[in-house]
Design a protein around this motif. Sequence first.
Motif, PDB file in Angstrom:
ATOM      1  N   LEU A  94     -33.610  14.722  24.221  1.00 13.16           N
ATOM      2  CA  LEU A  94     -33.170  13.406  23.758  1.00 13.16           C
ATOM      3  C   LEU A  94     -33.215  12.466  24.946  1.00 13.16           C
ATOM      4  O   LEU A  94     -32.677  12.768  26.019  1.00 13.16           O
ATOM      5  N   ASP A  95     -33.868  11.332  24.772  1.00 12.91           N
ATOM      6  CA  ASP A  95     -34.007  10.354  25.848  1.00 12.91           C
ATOM      7  C   ASP A  95     -33.361   9.008  25.535  1.00 12.91           C
ATOM      8  O   ASP A  95     -33.003   8.272  26.457  1.00 12.91           O
ATOM      9  N   ILE A  96     -33.248   8.677  24.245  1.00  8.27           N
ATOM     10  CA  ILE A  96     -32.863   7.321  23.849  1.00  8.27           C
ATOM     11  C   ILE A  96     -31.847   7.397  22.715  1.00  8.27           C
ATOM     12  O   ILE A  96     -32.037   8.136  21.743  1.00  8.27           O
ATOM     13  N   LEU A  97     -30.803   6.612  22.823  1.00  6.60           N
ATOM     14  CA  LEU A  97     -29.847   6.437  21.727  1.00  6.60           C
ATOM     15  C   LEU A  97     -29.695   4.953  21.457  1.00  6.60           C
ATOM     16  O   LEU A  97     -29.286   4.196  22.344  1.00  6.60           O
ATOM     17  N   VAL A  98     -30.046   4.553  20.244  1.00  4.16           N
ATOM     18  CA  VAL A  98     -29.856   3.172  19.813  1.00  4.16           C
ATOM     19  C   VAL A  98     -28.739   3.167  18.782  1.00  4.16           C
ATOM     20  O   VAL A  98     -28.909   3.627  17.647  1.00  4.16           O
ATOM     21  N   ARG A 140     -25.357  14.834  30.819  1.00  4.92           N
ATOM     22  CA  ARG A 140     -24.621  15.330  31.984  1.00  4.92           C
ATOM     23  C   ARG A 140     -25.004  16.779  32.277  1.00  4.92           C
ATOM     24  O   ARG A 140     -25.240  17.150  33.440  1.00  4.92           O
ATOM     25  N   ASP A 141     -25.084  17.591  31.230  1.00 10.80           N
ATOM     26  CA  ASP A 141     -25.463  18.991  31.418  1.00 10.80           C
ATOM     27  C   ASP A 141     -26.879  19.110  31.973  1.00 10.80           C
ATOM     28  O   ASP A 141     -27.158  19.972  32.824  1.00 10.80           O
ATOM     29  N   GLU A 142     -27.780  18.252  31.492  1.00 14.37           N
ATOM     30  CA  GLU A 142     -29.151  18.257  32.001  1.00 14.37           C
ATOM     31  C   GLU A 142     -29.174  17.897  33.486  1.00 14.37           C
ATOM     32  O   GLU A 142     -29.864  18.531  34.291  1.00 14.37           O
ATOM     33  N   ALA A 143     -28.415  16.881  33.850  1.00 17.99           N
ATOM     34  CA  ALA A 143     -28.378  16.462  35.257  1.00 17.99           C
ATOM     35  C   ALA A 143     -27.810  17.560  36.144  1.00 17.99           C
ATOM     36  O   ALA A 143     -28.328  17.827  37.241  1.00 17.99           O
ATOM     37  N   LYS A 144     -26.753  18.232  35.684  1.00 18.89           N
ATOM     38  CA  LYS A 144     -26.147  19.300  36.472  1.00 18.89           C
ATOM     39  C   LYS A 144     -27.073  20.506  36.610  1.00 18.89           C
ATOM     40  O   LYS A 144     -26.964  21.269  37.573  1.00 18.89           O
ATOM     41  N   ALA A 145     -27.982  20.646  35.638  1.00 19.07           N
ATOM     42  CA  ALA A 145     -28.950  21.748  35.695  1.00 19.07           C
ATOM     43  C   ALA A 145     -30.183  21.391  36.514  1.00 19.07           C
ATOM     44  O   ALA A 145     -31.139  22.164  36.572  1.00 19.07           O
ATOM     45  N   GLY A 146     -30.160  20.198  37.132  1.00 21.51           N
ATOM     46  CA  GLY A 146     -31.276  19.789  37.965  1.00 21.51           C
ATOM     47  C   GLY A 146     -32.388  19.085  37.222  1.00 21.51           C
ATOM     48  O   GLY A 146     -33.464  18.863  37.773  1.00 21.51           O
ATOM     49  N   ARG A 147     -32.120  18.734  35.969  1.00 18.07           N
ATOM     50  CA  ARG A 147     -33.119  18.021  35.152  1.00 18.07           C
ATOM     51  C   ARG A 147     -32.601  16.616  34.831  1.00 18.07           C
ATOM     52  O   ARG A 147     -32.406  16.263  33.679  1.00 18.07           O
ATOM     53  N   THR A 148     -32.355  15.840  35.863  1.00 19.62           N
ATOM     54  CA  THR A 148     -31.773  14.511  35.666  1.00 19.62           C
ATOM     55  C   THR A 148     -32.662  13.679  34.754  1.00 19.62           C
ATOM     56  O   THR A 148     -33.842  13.480  35.041  1.00 19.62           O
ATOM     57  N   PRO A 149     -32.123  13.182  33.662  1.00 16.69           N
ATOM     58  CA  PRO A 149     -32.948  12.444  32.698  1.00 16.69           C
ATOM     59  C   PRO A 149     -33.181  11.005  33.129  1.00 16.69           C
ATOM     60  O   PRO A 149     -32.594  10.514  34.089  1.00 16.69           O
ATOM     61  N   GLN A 150     -34.069  10.350  32.401  1.00 11.92           N
ATOM     62  CA  GLN A 150     -34.209   8.890  32.448  1.00 11.92           C
ATOM     63  C   GLN A 150     -33.794   8.391  31.062  1.00 11.92           C
ATOM     64  O   GLN A 150     -34.598   7.887  30.294  1.00 11.92           O
ATOM     65  N   ALA A 151     -32.510   8.571  30.792  1.00 10.97           N
ATOM     66  CA  ALA A 151     -31.988   8.298  29.454  1.00 10.97           C
ATOM     67  C   ALA A 151     -31.578   6.839  29.325  1.00 10.97           C
ATOM     68  O   ALA A 151     -31.182   6.198  30.305  1.00 10.97           O
ATOM     69  N   ARG A 152     -31.663   6.344  28.119  1.00 15.16           N
ATOM     70  CA  ARG A 152     -31.350   4.946  27.842  1.00 15.16           C
ATOM     71  C   ARG A 152     -30.502   4.839  26.572  1.00 15.16           C
ATOM     72  O   ARG A 152     -30.832   5.445  25.549  1.00 15.16           O
ATOM     73  N   VAL A 153     -29.438   4.046  26.657  1.00 15.82           N
ATOM     74  CA  VAL A 153     -28.584   3.751  25.501  1.00 15.82           C
ATOM     75  C   VAL A 153     -28.625   2.256  25.261  1.00 15.82           C
ATOM     76  O   VAL A 153     -28.435   1.463  26.194  1.00 15.82           O
TER      77      VAL A 153
END
Length: 300
Positions: A94-98, A140-153
């Motif tokens: 999941l990358d985007i939440l509108v 947050r879980d992705e970032a802690k696992a070393g997969r920091t997202p480029q997420a957008r809300v």
Amino acid sequence: MTGILSGRVAIVTGAGRGLGREHALELARQGAMVVVNDFGTTLGGAIDPANPAHEVVAAIRAEGGQAVANGADVANFEQAGAMVQQAIDTYGRLDILVNNAGFVRDRMLVNTTEEEWDAVIRVHLKGHFAPLRHASKYWRDEAKAGRTPQARVINTTSGAGLKGSVGQASYSAAKAGITGLTLVAAHELARYGVNVNAIAPAARTRMTEDAFGETMAAPEEGFDAMNPANVSPVVAWLASAGSEVTGRVIEVEGGRVCIEEGWNHGPQVDSGARWEAAAVGAQIEQLLAQAAVPEPVYGS
């Protein structure tokens, strides 16, 4: 489909009609895989068995895009969590939440019932919080696992939430709350690679047609400034990995884009001690004379 959102996964709430529908279509045209959420309600919040989310999914697929329907009540905490999980299970991420879902029950303040107040606050304010809370935990879980997202809300506030609107106390309060939620979330989630912004759209939808009537009507010819599709390119850009803006509210109407500046500290005085009630009035009146005059409440 290729575009500025190619390969990204989005959820759009309240995407069966109006602004949400146009957002879902535009995000898909820009390459996003879209979870099209709609609870299927009437303007007043009653359940409509003919959920329009499926029609939007069909339209996206007809254009060569990827989409699935979701019927969650976004203000139900568990259902909102399942919606986020559906995006992850279906598309792997999941990358985007509108956050767009909502309805109105307009009344003058003295005529507003408790049920009407609670319903509007619930769908708008809790309906933003619940999906955002579940998506945030995933990121947050992705970032802690070393997969920091480029997420957008992208949240949805309103001119009513920024300036107030006569006859819309509950709606104005909910939309103002969304603005505050946006500012806090932008700060808290930045460390996890999440940008959070809000739009304040002006467009012709079921909500605005009843509230503003002829002022929202489509012109017989020329540019239709009230077409909800005008807002969606701004949403698509904010949803892109190339957008670095966060913690902002952007008003969109037709071809006009305006950065809202919000509350800022104005003129002030510090007595260095507790004020006397009889003396404080003159000081406040002096400060008010120096302060900017607020823009008028809509409908005043």
